[in-house]
Design an enzyme around this catalytic site. Structure first.
Site, PDB file in Angstrom:
ATOM      1  N   GLY A  53      40.621  46.341  -2.030  1.00  0.00           N
ATOM      2  CA  GLY A  53      40.470  45.132  -0.783  1.00  0.00           C
ATOM      3  C   GLY A  53      39.891  45.697   0.042  1.00  0.00           C
ATOM      4  O   GLY A  53      39.094  47.016  -0.018  1.00  0.00           O
ATOM      5  N   GLU A  54      40.117  44.686   1.440  1.00  0.00           N
ATOM      6  CA  GLU A  54      39.843  45.388   2.399  1.00  0.00           C
ATOM      7  C   GLU A  54      40.863  46.355   3.435  1.00  0.00           C
ATOM      8  O   GLU A  54      42.156  46.075   3.452  1.00  0.00           O
ATOM      9  CB  GLU A  54      38.673  44.480   3.875  1.00  0.00           C
ATOM     10  CG  GLU A  54      37.806  44.542   2.925  1.00  0.00           C
ATOM     11  CD  GLU A  54      36.928  45.665   2.938  1.00  0.00           C
ATOM     12  OE1 GLU A  54      37.168  46.407   4.131  1.00  0.00           O
ATOM     13  OE2 GLU A  54      35.877  45.800   2.175  1.00  0.00           O
ATOM     14  N   SER A  55      41.004  48.066   3.097  1.00  0.00           N
ATOM     15  CA  SER A  55      41.433  47.842   3.985  1.00  0.00           C
ATOM     16  C   SER A  55      42.469  48.367   5.226  1.00  0.00           C
ATOM     17  O   SER A  55      43.448  47.952   5.575  1.00  0.00           O
ATOM     18  CB  SER A  55      42.421  49.893   3.649  1.00  0.00           C
ATOM     19  OG  SER A  55      40.378  49.826   4.324  1.00  0.00           O
ATOM     20  N   CYS A  82      41.346  52.492  -4.315  1.00  0.00           N
ATOM     21  CA  CYS A  82      40.289  52.622  -3.538  1.00  0.00           C
ATOM     22  C   CYS A  82      41.098  51.842  -2.743  1.00  0.00           C
ATOM     23  O   CYS A  82      41.462  53.108  -1.952  1.00  0.00           O
ATOM     24  CB  CYS A  82      39.967  51.016  -3.901  1.00  0.00           C
ATOM     25  SG  CYS A  82      37.761  50.600  -3.180  1.00  0.00           S
ATOM     26  N   ARG A 109      37.520  56.875   4.236  1.00  0.00           N
ATOM     27  CA  ARG A 109      37.341  55.403   3.804  1.00  0.00           C
ATOM     28  C   ARG A 109      35.723  55.520   3.517  1.00  0.00           C
ATOM     29  O   ARG A 109      34.593  56.455   4.065  1.00  0.00           O
ATOM     30  CB  ARG A 109      37.822  54.754   4.536  1.00  0.00           C
ATOM     31  CG  ARG A 109      39.063  54.380   5.363  1.00  0.00           C
ATOM     32  CD  ARG A 109      38.863  53.397   6.273  1.00  0.00           C
ATOM     33  NE  ARG A 109      38.079  51.573   5.481  1.00  0.00           N
ATOM     34  CZ  ARG A 109      38.156  51.465   6.921  1.00  0.00           C
ATOM     35  NH1 ARG A 109      37.597  50.893   7.709  1.00  0.00           N
ATOM     36  NH2 ARG A 109      37.626  49.810   6.029  1.00  0.00           N
ATOM     37  N   ILE A 137      33.492  50.550  -6.156  1.00  0.00           N
ATOM     38  CA  ILE A 137      32.949  50.439  -5.440  1.00  0.00           C
ATOM     39  C   ILE A 137      33.244  50.115  -3.574  1.00  0.00           C
ATOM     40  O   ILE A 137      34.428  50.412  -3.703  1.00  0.00           O
ATOM     41  CB  ILE A 137      34.109  48.534  -5.595  1.00  0.00           C
ATOM     42  CG1 ILE A 137      33.295  48.362  -7.139  1.00  0.00           C
ATOM     43  CG2 ILE A 137      32.875  47.800  -4.727  1.00  0.00           C
ATOM     44  CD1 ILE A 137      34.203  47.132  -7.786  1.00  0.00           C
ATOM     45  N   ARG A 138      32.200  50.424  -2.453  1.00  0.00           N
ATOM     46  CA  ARG A 138      33.006  51.019  -1.718  1.00  0.00           C
ATOM     47  C   ARG A 138      33.691  52.348  -2.050  1.00  0.00           C
ATOM     48  O   ARG A 138      34.627  51.731  -0.734  1.00  0.00           O
ATOM     49  CB  ARG A 138      32.785  49.759  -0.374  1.00  0.00           C
ATOM     50  CG  ARG A 138      31.628  48.363  -0.287  1.00  0.00           C
ATOM     51  CD  ARG A 138      31.748  48.148   0.342  1.00  0.00           C
ATOM     52  NE  ARG A 138      32.331  48.054   1.396  1.00  0.00           N
ATOM     53  CZ  ARG A 138      31.819  48.010   2.606  1.00  0.00           C
ATOM     54  NH1 ARG A 138      30.892  47.936   2.818  1.00  0.00           N
ATOM     55  NH2 ARG A 138      33.228  48.469   3.478  1.00  0.00           N
ATOM     56  N   HIS A 173      38.415  51.761  -9.820  1.00  0.00           N
ATOM     57  CA  HIS A 173      38.883  50.892 -10.374  1.00  0.00           C
ATOM     58  C   HIS A 173      39.593  50.417 -11.318  1.00  0.00           C
ATOM     59  O   HIS A 173      39.090  50.178 -12.881  1.00  0.00           O
ATOM     60  CB  HIS A 173      38.799  49.567  -9.991  1.00  0.00           C
ATOM     61  CG  HIS A 173      38.622  49.286  -8.785  1.00  0.00           C
ATOM     62  ND1 HIS A 173      39.470  49.093  -7.722  1.00  0.00           N
ATOM     63  CD2 HIS A 173      37.366  49.525  -7.521  1.00  0.00           C
ATOM     64  CE1 HIS A 173      38.139  48.889  -6.449  1.00  0.00           C
ATOM     65  NE2 HIS A 173      38.096  49.443  -6.022  1.00  0.00           N
ATOM     66  N   GLU A 175      42.092  48.758 -12.973  1.00  0.00           N
ATOM     67  CA  GLU A 175      42.255  47.677 -13.453  1.00  0.00           C
ATOM     68  C   GLU A 175      40.928  46.531 -14.219  1.00  0.00           C
ATOM     69  O   GLU A 175      40.560  45.659 -14.982  1.00  0.00           O
ATOM     70  CB  GLU A 175      43.425  46.831 -12.422  1.00  0.00           C
ATOM     71  CG  GLU A 175      42.375  46.309 -10.762  1.00  0.00           C
ATOM     72  CD  GLU A 175      41.961  47.251 -10.450  1.00  0.00           C
ATOM     73  OE1 GLU A 175      42.016  48.806 -10.172  1.00  0.00           O
ATOM     74  OE2 GLU A 175      41.357  47.091  -8.860  1.00  0.00           O
TER      75      GLU A 175
END
Lengths: 192, 298
Positions: A53-55, A82, A109, A137-138, A173, A175
């Site tokens: 997600g967004e940390s 991530c 990051r 992903i990013r 990821h 998952e």
């Protein structure tokens, strides 16, 4: 005996983590996968997943929900992907994120650049006989890990999978994509 | 790692990016300062714009992609993903946004459409796209063109949540109505709603869209945001609602928390206290046909 896994459900790909753990635990009767939003949800858990997600967002919501201390003191294993890898570290290159300090490593990051630089790669991971299709992903990378942390995978940009006691952290990821080998290694390491 | 096996811009990467936004608030911003405020408030991403939709309405004329200079400034200001809007069908604006390093392109009805027949062929891009939809057929046509994320259209720049509710209820209701249909009936339904049969079948099997579905277009308060989450949204876009309120910082934080605790009325009550005035808003029924944005693209 069944295993009880919680997924930190503040923001990010929570549903994907729940689905993946349910599938990985399908052969363990009595197992449960639940959402964790408050400190009391951590009681009785054998493991906790911290999703992608967004940390910055997850960090802010963890603070708001009073989750830093309870997760730092959590006695089970943590499966972090991530944004989760950023949060579980003890040093982060960005003051906007407050880390949990559970794995002694420095994490950078967005180490790959913009979303168009996000990639899938066939990755050699220690403990797996065949390569793992890793989805970045990013993604972050660990730029420096303390000697007691086991490095499971690295790429030219840095370290992307580590193990430390019962905890595992991935820049990619596991998952997503349906390959549950890393989930199984994690679950086996819980000693439940 | 074998370098030759690196793959970029795959469906898994594009849809995966959208999944990472779930449970989040994506905020419209027009400069670096607003972008920093949004990030600080807990936004998962920002939408970089020349003007927020309410001001696009007020300005009139042709609304186009924002100035690349402005987008670059916003990209430099924040660490969270930055999205940009291209006109419907304007694939060169999308190419420019991709070249600038935007993390997701919104092919948006808020801008003046460049093509009244075709949307952008989104499969040709490495950058993921989000597209608006009012019903299941429209959502599945966009996914078939390569959209990695859907947002219900609502009616942007009005501060009025009624259309967002209508579109979310339409999509959720249409998916529920697929349950229990035979394969033959699903194929017939696909024909009715002008969508690919395999995507209709996938919706029936999963009980949801195959990609992340956010809500947009008229969300102005924490209660509006929680309403859309309770109706089944995976997250929300807030456009004019934040920077047209009297206290953008408090409103932004409150909306983030309301989305996080969307099923906890006590928290929503707490965060909604003393926010000052929300944006004034427009009555949808007073809009002239040419002022309605949601009918752009189908």
């Amino acid at each position: 005996m069944g295993v009880k896994v919680g997924v930190l459900a503040l923001q990010g790909d929570v549903a994907e983590h729940i689905t993946a753990f349910r599938e990985a635990l399908a052969d363990r009767p009595g197992s449960m996968v639940v959402s964790v939003r408050h400190a009391e949800d951590l009681a009785d858990l054998d493991a906790l997943a911290i999703p992608g997600g967004e940390s910055t967002t997850i960090s802010r919501l963890m603070g708001k929900n009073g989750l830093y201390e309870p997760i730092a003191e959590f006695e089970g294993g943590i499966f972090a992907t991530c944004a989760g890898m950023v949060l579980i570290a003890d040093r982060v290159d960005d003051p906007r994120v407050r880390p949990l300090s559970l794995i002694p490593m420095h994490v950078a990051r967005n180490a790959f650049g913009r979303q168009v630089d996000s990639r899938e790669a066939m990755l050699e991971v220690a403990g797996l006989t065949e390569p793992f299709r890793a989805v970045f992903i990013r993604a972050p990378v660990a730029t420096d890990v303390d000697p007691q942390v086991q490095v499971l995978a690295r790429i030219p940009e840095g370290i992307v999978a580590v193990r430390h006691g019962p905890h595992m952290a991935f820049a990619f990821h596991p998952e997503l994509g349906g390959d549950l080998r890393l989930h199984r290694i994690f679950l086996a390491g819980l000693g439940v | 790692m074998k370098l030759e096996e690196l793959r970029f811009g795959t469906e898994l990467i594009k849809r995966g990016f959208a999944s990472m936004q779930k449970g989040g608030v994506i905020m419209d911003v027009v400069n670096a300062e607003q972008a920093e405020l949004a990030e600080e408030a807990g936004a998962v991403a920002v939408m970089a714009l020349e003007r927020v939709p309410a001001d696009i309405r007020a300005a009139g004329g042709v609304a186009r992609m924002a100035d690349p200079q402005k987008i670059a400034e916003i990209i430099d200001a924040v660490s969270i993903p930055v999205m940009g809007k291209a006109r419907i069908g304007h694939f060169v604006e999308a190419q420019i946004l991709e070249a600038l390093g935007v993390d997701m392109v919104d092919e948006s009805e808020v801008l003046t459409p460049a093509d009244e027949q075709f949307h952008i062929d989104k499969t040709r891009f490495s950058v993921p796209f989000v597209c608006g939809a009012r019903n299941l057929g429209e959502a599945l046509r966009r996914i078939n063109e390569g959209a990695a994320m859907i947002r219900t259209k609502g009616e942007a720049g009005t501060g009025n949540v009624v259309e967002a509710v209508r579109h979310m209820r339409a999509i959720m209701g249409e998916i529920r109505s697929l349950q229990g249909l035979s394969n033959q009936e699903l194929i017939d339904r696909a024909r009715d709603i002008e969508a690919p049969a395999e995507l209709v079948i996938e919706c029936a099997e999963r009980g949801r869209l195959p990609v992340v579905n956010f809500s947009a277009g008229g969300i102005a308060t924490p209660a509006d945001a929680a309403l859309m989450m309770q109706l089944g949204a995976d997250g929300v876009f807030v456009g004019s609602g934040i920077f047209k309120s009297t206290n953008p910082e408090a409103t932004a934080r409150a909306i983030v928390e309301a989305v996080n605790h969307y099923d906890d009325a006590k928290v929503i009550a707490e965060v909604s206290r003393g926010l000052g005035d929300a944006m004034k808003g427009l009555d949808i029924h007073m809009l002239r046909a040419e002022e309605v944005l949601q009918t752009r693209g189908r």
